[in-house]
Design an enzyme around this catalytic site. Structure first.
Site, PDB file in Angstrom:
ATOM      1  CE1 TYR A   1      -3.084  -3.234   1.120  1.00  0.00           C
ATOM      2  CE2 TYR A   1      -4.509  -1.543   1.249  1.00  0.00           C
ATOM      3  CZ  TYR A   1      -4.331  -3.102   0.968  1.00  0.00           C
ATOM      4  OH  TYR A   1      -5.324  -3.683   0.202  1.00  0.00           O
TER       5      TYR A   1
ATOM      6  CE  LYS B   1       0.730 -17.974  -2.238  1.00  0.00           C
ATOM      7  NZ  LYS B   1      -0.196 -19.755  -1.840  1.00  0.00           N
TER       8      LYS B   1
ATOM      9  CG  ASP C   1      -2.848 -20.849   0.016  1.00  0.00           C
ATOM     10  OD1 ASP C   1      -2.415 -20.259   0.859  1.00  0.00           O
ATOM     11  OD2 ASP C   1      -2.873 -21.658  -1.088  1.00  0.00           O
TER      12      ASP C   1
ATOM     13  CG  ASP D   1      -7.712  -4.449   2.834  1.00  0.00           C
ATOM     14  OD1 ASP D   1      -9.391  -4.146   3.353  1.00  0.00           O
ATOM     15  OD2 ASP D   1      -7.643  -4.056   1.269  1.00  0.00           O
TER      16      ASP D   1
ATOM     17  CG  ASP E   1     -13.608  -6.436   2.396  1.00  0.00           C
ATOM     18  OD1 ASP E   1     -13.724  -6.737   3.823  1.00  0.00           O
ATOM     19  OD2 ASP E   1     -14.105  -6.759   1.538  1.00  0.00           O
TER      20      ASP E   1
END
Ligand code: ATP
Length: 343
Positions: A132, A179, A212, A236, A240
């Site tokens: 970001y 990851k 994942d 982020d 959600d």
């Protein structure tokens, strides 16, 4: 002395939900002085400035910032977002983004199995680094040879302090999500700092998951999670997902804080909700629970508990907006929570 709260409702749904959060804070007896600032897409289009200098100096001085949502189809999303929300996160160094997910009523869960619904977890998202930061560029832009590079910035200090914070707030376990099998450089730093933190906290359970696998486990059995610590992008996305596990975007709160300086910005997880904004139907609970996180951060634990209790009671009674199965308007839902605090 009463606390000075800078209020930035901004755009769309933000303008509708922030007044309800203030209504509830007043009903809870908060001795705050609220000062609202004209930071929004209209002002940005008029002046070309996202946050004017005189407003910025007030924001820096405020005890806390209560924030709605930014975004408008008429302005460049990335410049405006960077100039408002990302600027505050970065320049005020609000490095912890807390996104709790607690299921207040069983009927709001999308999960089929009853024994998997008791969600009460906290996503601790790194808030000042990662993908970001806006580093990178577009080479040969607009041609069929274009190359776009988006840098994923991870620092020793940034990774260390967010993992450390997760251990400080854990009740049962910290799960670190990355990851690192595919993103080996950034993942390598996260792994190294994670292993060091785990060694320093032998009394807290600790587990690592690839993002994942974490997404899969969150749907399969979210009751297994207490604290999840992760980078900016994965935090982020996963938050959600966790918002949906507790009833959707309208209900999820968040805090952006710097635990060392005490600074904080509190905002619902949702955005401007352009599909439903302006019709008096957006759910104010996410903003109300964010305000409750703010009073907790300012040291008023009893008041925060009272607000959360009033929210839970309103939701269980069906006194809520239609996204949660009720029939109330935004303002009526705010009233339903405020009334419970006054009674
Ligand atoms: P933005 O670009 O500002 O992020 P968005 O539509 O991409 O807007 P959200 O505002 O987070 O993202 O909305 C995602 C979905 O959740 C939309 O369908 C929206 O209607 C719904 N939603 C968001 N906030 C609320 C709310 N407060 N009450 C009810 N539904 C909401």
């Amino acid at each position: 002395m009463s606390k000075h709260i800078a209020v930035l409702p901004c755009d769309g749904a933000g303008k509708e939900v922030v007044p309800e959060a203030i209504k509830v804070l007043r009903a809870a007896g908060a001795d705050f002085e609220f000062e609202e600032f004209d930071v929004n897409a209209d002002a940005y289009m008029r002046t070309g400035v996202a946050i004017p200098d005189e407003v910025w100096s007030q924001l820096v001085k405020a005890d806390s910032i209560l924030f709605g949502a930014v975004g408008d189809p008429r302005v460049s999303e990335s410049d405006y977002l960077a100039g408002v929300l990302l600027r505050m996160r970065f320049e005020l160094d609000l490095y912890v983004n807390l996104r709790p997910a607690k299921l207040y009523d069983d009927r709001l869960s999308p999960l089929r199995r009853e024994d998997k619904r008791a969600v009460d977890l906290l996503v601790v998202r790194e808030n000042t680094e990662g993908l970001y930061v806006g580093m990178g560029g577009r080479f040969k832009k607009g041609t069929d040879q274009e190359v776009a590079i988006q840098e994923d910035l991870n620092t020793f200090i940034g990774v260390t302090r967010i993992i450390e914070y997760a251990f400080e707030v854990a009740r049962k376990e910290v799960v670190m999500v990355d990851k690192s099998n595919a993103m080996t450089y950034a993942g390598g730093l996260w792994q190294a700092r994670w292993k060091a933190a785990v060694a320093e906290h032998p009394n807290v359970k600790a587990r690592h998951l690839l993002v994942d696998a974490a997404a899969m486990q969150l749907v399969k059995d979210p009751t297994q999670f207490d604290v999840i610590v992760t980078g900016n992008l994965f935090g982020d996305i996963l938050s959600d997902l966790t918002a949906e596990l507790i009833g959707g975007m309208g209900i999820a709160p968040s805090a952006n804080i710097n635990p060392r300086t005490g600074r904080g910005l509190f905002e619902p997880v949702h955005g401007t909700a352009p599909d439903i904004a302006g019709r008096g139907i957006v759910n104010p609970i996410g903003a109300i629970l964010s305000a409750s996180m703010m009073v907790r951060h300012l040291g008023h634990t009893d008041m925060a508990q009272a607000i959360e209790g009033a929210v839970e009671s309103a939701i269980r009674a069906g006194d809520c907006t239609r996204d949660l199965g009720g029939t109330l308007s935004t303002a009526e839902c705010g009233d339903a929570v405020a009334r419970r605090l006054r009674d």
